[in-house]
Write a protein that holds these residues in place. Structure first.
Motif, PDB file in Angstrom:
ATOM      1  N   UNK A 292     -16.159  48.081 -10.653  1.00  0.00           N
ATOM      2  CA  UNK A 292     -14.944  47.556 -10.031  1.00  0.00           C
ATOM      3  C   UNK A 292     -15.315  46.371  -9.144  1.00  0.00           C
ATOM      4  N   UNK A 293     -14.650  45.248  -9.382  1.00  0.00           N
ATOM      5  CA  UNK A 293     -14.940  44.007  -8.656  1.00  0.00           C
ATOM      6  C   UNK A 293     -13.772  43.694  -7.716  1.00  0.00           C
ATOM      7  N   UNK A 294     -13.843  44.116  -6.448  1.00  0.00           N
ATOM      8  CA  UNK A 294     -12.699  43.968  -5.543  1.00  0.00           C
ATOM      9  C   UNK A 294     -12.779  42.716  -4.668  1.00  0.00           C
ATOM     10  N   UNK A 295     -11.614  42.124  -4.431  1.00  0.00           N
ATOM     11  CA  UNK A 295     -11.504  40.985  -3.520  1.00  0.00           C
ATOM     12  C   UNK A 295     -10.191  41.078  -2.754  1.00  0.00           C
ATOM     13  N   UNK A 296     -10.201  40.659  -1.496  1.00  0.00           N
ATOM     14  CA  UNK A 296      -8.975  40.308  -0.806  1.00  0.00           C
ATOM     15  C   UNK A 296      -8.789  38.798  -0.958  1.00  0.00           C
ATOM     16  N   UNK A 297      -7.559  38.390  -1.264  1.00  0.00           N
ATOM     17  CA  UNK A 297      -7.319  36.973  -1.478  1.00  0.00           C
ATOM     18  C   UNK A 297      -5.926  36.600  -0.998  1.00  0.00           C
ATOM     19  N   UNK A 298      -5.634  35.312  -0.992  1.00  0.00           N
ATOM     20  CA  UNK A 298      -4.331  34.809  -0.574  1.00  0.00           C
ATOM     21  C   UNK A 298      -4.123  33.449  -1.221  1.00  0.00           C
ATOM     22  N   UNK A 299      -2.902  32.999  -1.216  1.00  0.00           N
ATOM     23  CA  UNK A 299      -2.598  31.703  -1.829  1.00  0.00           C
ATOM     24  C   UNK A 299      -2.555  30.600  -0.765  1.00  0.00           C
ATOM     25  N   UNK A 300      -3.149  29.460  -1.117  1.00  0.00           N
ATOM     26  CA  UNK A 300      -3.105  28.266  -0.283  1.00  0.00           C
ATOM     27  C   UNK A 300      -2.564  27.142  -1.156  1.00  0.00           C
ATOM     28  N   UNK A 301      -1.392  26.625  -0.804  1.00  0.00           N
ATOM     29  CA  UNK A 301      -0.737  25.584  -1.610  1.00  0.00           C
ATOM     30  C   UNK A 301      -0.602  26.016  -3.064  1.00  0.00           C
ATOM     31  N   UNK A 302      -0.277  27.311  -3.240  1.00  0.00           N
ATOM     32  CA  UNK A 302      -0.039  27.832  -4.577  1.00  0.00           C
ATOM     33  C   UNK A 302      -1.274  28.273  -5.333  1.00  0.00           C
ATOM     34  N   UNK A 303      -2.454  27.995  -4.816  1.00  0.00           N
ATOM     35  CA  UNK A 303      -3.704  28.361  -5.500  1.00  0.00           C
ATOM     36  C   UNK A 303      -4.323  29.591  -4.844  1.00  0.00           C
ATOM     37  N   UNK A 304      -4.874  30.463  -5.659  1.00  0.00           N
ATOM     38  CA  UNK A 304      -5.465  31.703  -5.159  1.00  0.00           C
ATOM     39  C   UNK A 304      -6.838  31.438  -4.554  1.00  0.00           C
ATOM     40  N   UNK A 305      -7.029  31.901  -3.342  1.00  0.00           N
ATOM     41  CA  UNK A 305      -8.303  31.728  -2.644  1.00  0.00           C
ATOM     42  C   UNK A 305      -8.873  33.099  -2.298  1.00  0.00           C
ATOM     43  N   UNK A 306     -10.153  33.282  -2.518  1.00  0.00           N
ATOM     44  CA  UNK A 306     -10.820  34.546  -2.222  1.00  0.00           C
ATOM     45  C   UNK A 306     -11.400  34.503  -0.815  1.00  0.00           C
ATOM     46  N   UNK A 307     -11.201  35.559  -0.052  1.00  0.00           N
ATOM     47  CA  UNK A 307     -11.727  35.661   1.301  1.00  0.00           C
ATOM     48  C   UNK A 307     -13.084  36.371   1.242  1.00  0.00           C
ATOM     49  N   UNK A 308     -14.139  35.641   1.542  1.00  0.00           N
ATOM     50  CA  UNK A 308     -15.485  36.203   1.521  1.00  0.00           C
ATOM     51  C   UNK A 308     -16.015  36.493   2.926  1.00  0.00           C
ATOM     52  N   UNK A 309     -15.119  36.537   3.899  1.00  0.00           N
ATOM     53  CA  UNK A 309     -15.519  36.944   5.240  1.00  0.00           C
ATOM     54  C   UNK A 309     -15.912  38.410   5.271  1.00  0.00           C
TER      55      UNK A 309
END
Length: 330
Positions: free
Chosen positions: A190-207
């Motif tokens: 299982x490859x999990x990420x929290x992410x969000x959209x910036x100007x419509x593009x999906x960005x992955x949070x690697x914090x």
């Protein structure tokens, strides 16, 4: 040893058109191996892997993700991709491959999956850049497909955006898929990420907080975690990895991602993370298959050396398996 169904890409194309049943036949006779190999206790020089995994990832095209760095269509040429995959799989210490059905079936016919771990990619419906990217449907391998073909594991991507309702559908489907894999006693990565959209593009949070949270969520999915592995990124600040990996006791492998032009820096991050107790290997694709200098063998060999430092190549794996990559037209 049974000869491969196709000894070149040219033969593979002809075989697909004229004898599609050859795929099932190749899967049925493939020589399998355990997911993990270990050395006999007390013999540090004996062949074996210390329970670690080196997997080459090639499931990107099925999501429409064809770019590597600034090369927009690097993975669009299937003939070249197969050449690179066959070379990577032939290197000592490489355990297997992660890919979608079409790529795995090409490799089956070429005989490149003998004695390798074969990992099927499961959810590819969240196409790269699409508005529905987070409504990540399971359009690839089903658990029953993996069982029927005698494959060894599955992989699913779990991207979560708290502002996107599609994430909930993916969470629920992922949980039920993990249940189904466990019922067949098949490992699922299982490859999990929290992410969000910036100007419509999906960005992955690697914090650190985001990665630790995603690991905790993935670890708790389904009615059992007995057959669940994690596939995780190195955090934005590599120094955070030790704390982040304490979020779960599940075995984990590191993913590669798009490392840009600085592969040496990526090697350093992977080396440090591999020293952590729950990290058991690497699942890396684009950065090894399409290195900036073009030397696939050297890139793969260096990655392997991170898992088994100081081991001679002949003490890691069997002799390379060679496959002709003759193309249509010569």
């Amino acid at each position: 040893m049974t000869p491969p169904a196709a000894t070149s890409v040219l033969e593979l194309v002809r075989l697909r058109a004229e004898r599609p049943e050859a795929i099932a036949e190749a899967a049925a006779r493939r020589r399998r191996r355990p997911l993990l190999r270990t050395r006999p206790p007390g013999d540090p020089n004996a062949p074996g892997r210390d329970g670690r995994l080196m997997i080459i990832a090639a499931d990107h095209p099925a999501r429409g993700a064809l770019a590597v760095g600034d090369r927009a269509l690097a993975m669009a040429n299937r003939f070249e991709l197969l050449e690179r995959l066959c070379l990577a799989l032939s290197r000592p210490g490489v355990d297997g491959v992660l890919a979608s059905a079409d790529v795995l079936e090409d490799l089956l016919l070429l005989g490149a999956l003998e004695d390798k771990v074969v990992m099927g990619s499961m959810n590819r419906g969240g196409l790269a850049g699409a508005a529905f990217e987070l409504d990540d449907r399971f359009t690839g391998h089903r658990p029953l497909d993996l069982v029927r073909n005698g494959f060894d594991a599955g992989k699913l991507l779990l991207r979560i955006d708290h502002d996107d309702p599609g994430s909930l559908d993916t969470l629920q489907t992922a949980a039920r898929t993990i249940d189904a894999m466990a019922a067949h006693r098949l490992p699922v990565f299982v490859e999990p990420f929290l992410c969000h959209r910036v100007d419509g593009r999906l960005r992955t949070d690697l914090g650190a907080t985001a990665v630790a949270t995603s690991i905790a969520i993935a670890s708790g999915l389904a009615g059992t975690s007995a057959y669940t592995w994690l596939k995780v990124p190195v955090t934005e600040d590599p120094a955070d990895m030790a704390r982040v990996m304490e979020a779960s006791t599940l075995p984990a492998v590191l993913l590669g991602g798009d490392v840009g032009d600085d592969l040496d820096a990526a090697y350093g991050r992977w080396r440090d993370a591999l020293a952590l107790p729950t990290v058991r290997g690497l699942v890396v694709g684009r950065s090894l298959l399409y290195p900036v200098d073009g030397d696939v063998a050297s890139a793969v060999d260096t990655a392997v050396s991170l898992l088994w430092p100081g081991r001679r190549p002949d003490m890691i794996d069997e002799a390379p398996h060679e496959v002709s990559t003759e193309r249509p037209g010569g």
